[in-house]
Design an enzyme around this catalytic site. Structure first.
Site, PDB file in Angstrom:
ATOM      1  N   ARG A  27      25.508 -19.603 -46.940  1.00 47.26           N
ATOM      2  CA  ARG A  27      24.931 -18.923 -45.770  1.00 47.26           C
ATOM      3  C   ARG A  27      23.839 -17.922 -46.160  1.00 47.26           C
ATOM      4  NH1 ARG A  27      27.848 -18.743 -40.717  1.00 47.26           N
ATOM      5  NH2 ARG A  27      28.956 -20.696 -40.608  1.00 47.26           N
ATOM      6  N   ARG A  31      22.035 -14.116 -40.577  1.00 43.02           N
ATOM      7  CA  ARG A  31      21.774 -12.902 -39.788  1.00 43.02           C
ATOM      8  C   ARG A  31      21.700 -11.611 -40.582  1.00 43.02           C
ATOM      9  NH1 ARG A  31      26.530 -14.220 -35.879  1.00 43.02           N
ATOM     10  NH2 ARG A  31      27.082 -15.150 -37.866  1.00 43.02           N
ATOM     11  N   ARG A  40      14.774 -16.394 -35.595  1.00 44.34           N
ATOM     12  CA  ARG A  40      15.686 -16.912 -34.572  1.00 44.34           C
ATOM     13  C   ARG A  40      15.258 -16.438 -33.183  1.00 44.34           C
ATOM     14  NH1 ARG A  40      21.947 -15.499 -33.832  1.00 44.34           N
ATOM     15  NH2 ARG A  40      20.916 -13.654 -33.065  1.00 44.34           N
ATOM     16  N   ASP A  77      23.536 -26.996 -39.487  1.00 47.20           N
ATOM     17  CA  ASP A  77      24.932 -26.621 -39.278  1.00 47.20           C
ATOM     18  C   ASP A  77      25.802 -27.862 -39.385  1.00 47.20           C
ATOM     19  OD1 ASP A  77      26.451 -24.030 -38.282  1.00 47.20           O
ATOM     20  OD2 ASP A  77      27.464 -25.782 -37.464  1.00 47.20           O
ATOM     21  N   TYR A 154      36.805 -28.894 -34.904  1.00 51.85           N
ATOM     22  CA  TYR A 154      35.955 -28.402 -33.800  1.00 51.85           C
ATOM     23  C   TYR A 154      35.840 -29.447 -32.697  1.00 51.85           C
ATOM     24  CZ  TYR A 154      34.613 -24.545 -36.847  1.00 51.85           C
ATOM     25  OH  TYR A 154      34.643 -23.443 -37.654  1.00 51.85           O
TER      26      TYR A 154
HETATM   27  O1  CP3 Z   1      24.214 -21.721 -45.994  1.00 49.29           O
HETATM   28  C1  CP3 Z   1      23.124 -21.724 -45.369  1.00 49.29           C
HETATM   29  O2  CP3 Z   1      22.300 -20.801 -45.448  1.00 49.29           O
HETATM   30  C2  CP3 Z   1      22.752 -22.996 -44.600  1.00 49.29           C
HETATM   31  C3  CP3 Z   1      23.084 -23.065 -43.224  1.00 49.29           C
HETATM   32  C4  CP3 Z   1      24.521 -23.197 -42.720  1.00 49.29           C
HETATM   33  C5  CP3 Z   1      24.889 -22.706 -41.443  1.00 49.29           C
HETATM   34  N1  CP3 Z   1      26.158 -23.116 -41.182  1.00 49.29           N
HETATM   35  C6  CP3 Z   1      24.022 -21.935 -40.549  1.00 49.29           C
HETATM   36  C7  CP3 Z   1      24.617 -21.126 -39.486  1.00 49.29           C
HETATM   37  C8  CP3 Z   1      25.647 -23.857 -43.255  1.00 49.29           C
HETATM   38  C9  CP3 Z   1      25.823 -24.518 -44.605  1.00 49.29           C
HETATM   39  C10 CP3 Z   1      26.664 -23.791 -42.251  1.00 49.29           C
HETATM   40  C11 CP3 Z   1      27.995 -24.410 -42.421  1.00 49.29           C
HETATM   41  C12 CP3 Z   1      29.038 -24.194 -41.406  1.00 49.29           C
HETATM   42  N2  CP3 Z   1      28.897 -24.056 -40.045  1.00 49.29           N
HETATM   43  C13 CP3 Z   1      30.429 -24.175 -41.679  1.00 49.29           C
HETATM   44  C14 CP3 Z   1      31.052 -24.405 -43.042  1.00 49.29           C
HETATM   45  C15 CP3 Z   1      30.912 -23.260 -43.949  1.00 49.29           C
HETATM   46  C16 CP3 Z   1      31.626 -21.996 -43.538  1.00 49.29           C
HETATM   47  O3  CP3 Z   1      30.919 -20.983 -43.427  1.00 49.29           O
HETATM   48  O4  CP3 Z   1      32.833 -22.047 -43.364  1.00 49.29           O
HETATM   49  C17 CP3 Z   1      31.109 -23.981 -40.467  1.00 49.29           C
HETATM   50  C18 CP3 Z   1      32.615 -23.881 -40.277  1.00 49.29           C
HETATM   51  C19 CP3 Z   1      30.123 -23.923 -39.440  1.00 49.29           C
HETATM   52  C20 CP3 Z   1      30.342 -23.806 -37.967  1.00 49.29           C
HETATM   53  C21 CP3 Z   1      29.724 -22.587 -37.436  1.00 49.29           C
HETATM   54  N3  CP3 Z   1      28.363 -22.394 -37.309  1.00 49.29           N
HETATM   55  C22 CP3 Z   1      30.374 -21.430 -36.949  1.00 49.29           C
HETATM   56  C23 CP3 Z   1      31.880 -21.227 -36.930  1.00 49.29           C
HETATM   57  C24 CP3 Z   1      29.383 -20.548 -36.533  1.00 49.29           C
HETATM   58  C25 CP3 Z   1      29.590 -19.247 -35.846  1.00 49.29           C
HETATM   59  C26 CP3 Z   1      30.050 -18.181 -36.770  1.00 49.29           C
HETATM   60  C27 CP3 Z   1      28.894 -17.404 -37.279  1.00 49.29           C
HETATM   61  O5  CP3 Z   1      28.824 -17.153 -38.478  1.00 49.29           O
HETATM   62  O6  CP3 Z   1      28.083 -17.023 -36.414  1.00 49.29           O
HETATM   63  C28 CP3 Z   1      28.120 -21.150 -36.809  1.00 49.29           C
HETATM   64  C29 CP3 Z   1      26.792 -20.580 -36.562  1.00 49.29           C
HETATM   65  C30 CP3 Z   1      25.835 -20.517 -37.706  1.00 49.29           C
HETATM   66  N4  CP3 Z   1      25.583 -21.517 -38.575  1.00 49.29           N
HETATM   67  C31 CP3 Z   1      24.985 -19.417 -38.028  1.00 49.29           C
HETATM   68  C32 CP3 Z   1      24.235 -19.793 -39.139  1.00 49.29           C
HETATM   69  C33 CP3 Z   1      23.157 -18.990 -39.826  1.00 49.29           C
HETATM   70  C34 CP3 Z   1      24.891 -18.126 -37.242  1.00 49.29           C
HETATM   71  C35 CP3 Z   1      24.194 -18.446 -35.965  1.00 49.29           C
HETATM   72  C36 CP3 Z   1      23.267 -17.359 -35.498  1.00 49.29           C
HETATM   73  O7  CP3 Z   1      22.154 -17.246 -36.043  1.00 49.29           O
HETATM   74  O8  CP3 Z   1      23.674 -16.674 -34.574  1.00 49.29           O
END
Ligand code: CP3
Length: 349
Positions: A27, A31, A40, A77, A154
Site C-alpha cells: 500500500r 492516503r 484522488r 485493487d 467480499y
Molecule cells: O499497495 C499498493 O500501493 C497498490 C494498491 C493496492 C490497493 N489495494 C489500493 C487501495 C493494493 C495492492 C490493494 C490490495 C487490497 N485491497 C487488499 C489486500 C491487501 C490488504 O491490504 O489486505 C484488500 C483486502 C483490498 C480491499 C480494499 N480496498 C479495502 C478493504 C479497502 C478499504 C480500506 C482502506 O484501506 O481504505 C480498499 C481501498 C483501497 N485500496 C485504498 C487504496 C489506496 C484506499 C482508498 C482511498 O483512497 O480511499
C-alpha cells in the site's frame, strides 16, 4: 537480461546475492501521501482513480519518486476483478468497499462468467503498460490480484466482515458450490495475472488477507489449493515471472505455502523472520515483516525495529524488506523515509 531483471528486488526474489536488502511497502501508494490525496481528489473517487490509466500511473510513481523504493506496485485493487464479473463495486468514504450484487445464493455463483482481461479490465492493462513505460528502467513493476478465498469473502459477504459467517457458511454447508466458485476465481485470477505479465509486470503478488481466519483444513482445501493452481498456471505460461504469496495470519502454514512453487512468501509480523527462514530453507525468498504500527512511533524506535527485522532474517540472501501488512493512512511520510534510511544504512555485524 534487461536491467530490471538484474535489480536488487528481482535478484533477491531469486535468492541471489545483493548489495543491500531491497525495500518496498504494501500500500505504498495511498492516503498517507499528500500527493496521493491530491490526485484522488482530482479523479473524484477511488474507483475513478483506479479506472484512469494516466492517474493510476501517476500515483504508482509517487512513492518511487519520494522514497526511491526498489519496486513499484500497480495501483489498483483486488476487488476490480469481481467488479469486472458484474458484482457492482462501490466505495463509501469511511465505510470501505461493498458490492451492489453480492453472491447471496448458490444460483448467483452459477451465473458468474470468466472475464476477459483485456475486454473487461482493459483499464488495468492500460495502466500496467503506461506504468512500465514511465518507470525508470531499473525499477521492477509488481502486478497483483487477491487470492480466490480473500476475494470470495467480499463477494459473498458483500463487504468487509468481522466474523465472515456467510463466507465460511458457504464452504461448510455448500461445499460443491464453494468448489465451483474457487475454481472459477482461480482460473479468472490466473488469466488476469497473465494479462498483467503480457502488459509489462515483472513480478506478481497474490494477497490472501483473510487466509488466516480459516481452520487449517479449510485453509488448505480452499485458499491454499486455489493459490497453488494459479502458481501452476503462471509457471506454465509465464515461467520467468516470479510470484510472491502473501497470507495474513498464515504463519503456521508457511511450509505448505512455500511448497506451491512460488518464488517468495510474504510474512506478517506475528512470525519471527528467522524462524520463517529456518522453516522454508534457503531457496525461497521471504518478504516482510515489520509491524505497520511501528511507523506510528518515532525515528529512534523505527530504526531499532527495522534493524531487528533485518537481524532476524540474518545475512543469507532472499530477503525483501516490507511491512507485515499495508501501511495505514495515519503514518507521517517522514517516518517512511526513516524506515528506508534504516534499511539502506544497515550493516550486519
Ligand atoms: O499497495 C499498493 O500501493 C497498490 C494498491 C493496492 C490497493 N489495494 C489500493 C487501495 C493494493 C495492492 C490493494 C490490495 C487490497 N485491497 C487488499 C489486500 C491487501 C490488504 O491490504 O489486505 C484488500 C483486502 C483490498 C480491499 C480494499 N480496498 C479495502 C478493504 C479497502 C478499504 C480500506 C482502506 O484501506 O481504505 C480498499 C481501498 C483501497 N485500496 C485504498 C487504496 C489506496 C484506499 C482508498 C482511498 O483512497 O480511499
Amino acid at each position: 537480461m534487461n536491467s530490471r531483471a538484474d535489480s536488487r528486488f528481482m535478484r533477491a526474489l531469486r535468492c541471489e546475492p545483493v548489495d543491500r536488502t531491497p525495500v518496498w511497502l504494501m500500500r505504498q501508494a495511498g492516503r498517507y501521501l499528500p500527493e496521493y490525496r491530491a490526485t484522488r481528489e482530482q479523479a473524484g473517487s477511488f474507483l475513478a482513480l483506479a479506472g484512469n490509466p494516466e492517474l493510476a500511473c501517476e500515483v504508482t510513481l509517487q512513492p518511487i519518486r519520494r522514497f526511491g523504493f526498489d519496486a513499484a506496485i500497480l495501483f489498483s485493487d483486488i476487488l476490480i476483478l469481481p467488479h469486472a464479473m458484474g458484482l457492482g463495486l462501490r466505495f463509501t468514504p469511511g465505510e470501505g468497499p461493498w458490492f451492489e450484487r453480492p453472491l447471496h445464493q448458490v444460483a448467483d455463483i452459477d451465473r458468474l462468467g470468466r472475464p476477459d482481461p483485456e475486454d473487461d479490465t482493459g483499464e488495468v492493462m492500460a495502466a500496467v503498460r503506461l506504468i512500465r513505460q514511465s518507470l525508470p528502467d531499473k525499477v521492477p513493476l509488481i502486478g497483483f490480484a487477491g487470492s480466490p478465498w480473500t476475494v470470495a469473502t467480499y463477494m459473498i459477504e458483500g463487504r468487509g466482515s468481522r466474523d465472515f459467517a456467510r463466507a465460511k457458511g458457504l464452504l461448510l454447508a455448500e461445499p460443491a458450490a464453494a468448489e465451483r466458485l474457487m475454481h472459477l476465481l482461480a482460473e479468472a485470477t490466473a488469466d488476469y495475472l497473465l494479462a498483467q505479465v503480457a502488459a509489462g509486470a515483472d513480478a506478481l503478488m497474490i494477497f490472501d488477507t483473510w487466509g488466516g481466519i480459516l481452520s487449517p483444513s479449510l485453509y488448505r482445501h480452499y485458499s491454499l489449493s486455489s493459490q497453488a493452481r494459479i502458481v501452476e498456471r503462471l509457471a506454465a505460461d509465464a515461467p520467468d515471472t516470479p510470484v510472491i504469496l502473501f497470507g495474513k495470519g498464515c504463519g503456521q502454514h508457511i511450509e505448505a505455502v512455500a511448497a506451491t512453487g512460488c518464488a517468495g512468501v510474504g510474512v506478517d509480523w506475528t512470525m519471527d523472520l528467522g524462524e520463517a527462514r529456518r522453516r522454508v530453507g534457503p531457496d525461497i525468498a521471504l518478504q516482510g515483516n515489520l509491524d505497520p504500527s511501528v511507523l506510528l512511533t518515532n525515528p529512534t524506535v523505527i530504526g531499532q525495529q527495522v534493524h531487528a527485522v533485518l537481524d532476524a532474517h540474518g545475512s543469507g540472501p532472499g530477503h525483501i524488506f516490507n511491512l507485515g501488512h499495508g501501511i495505514t493512512p495515519e503514518v507521517p511520510p517522514e517516518h517512511v523515509s526513516c524506515l528506508v534510511e534504516a534499511v539502506r544504512s544497515y550493516r550486519a555485524d
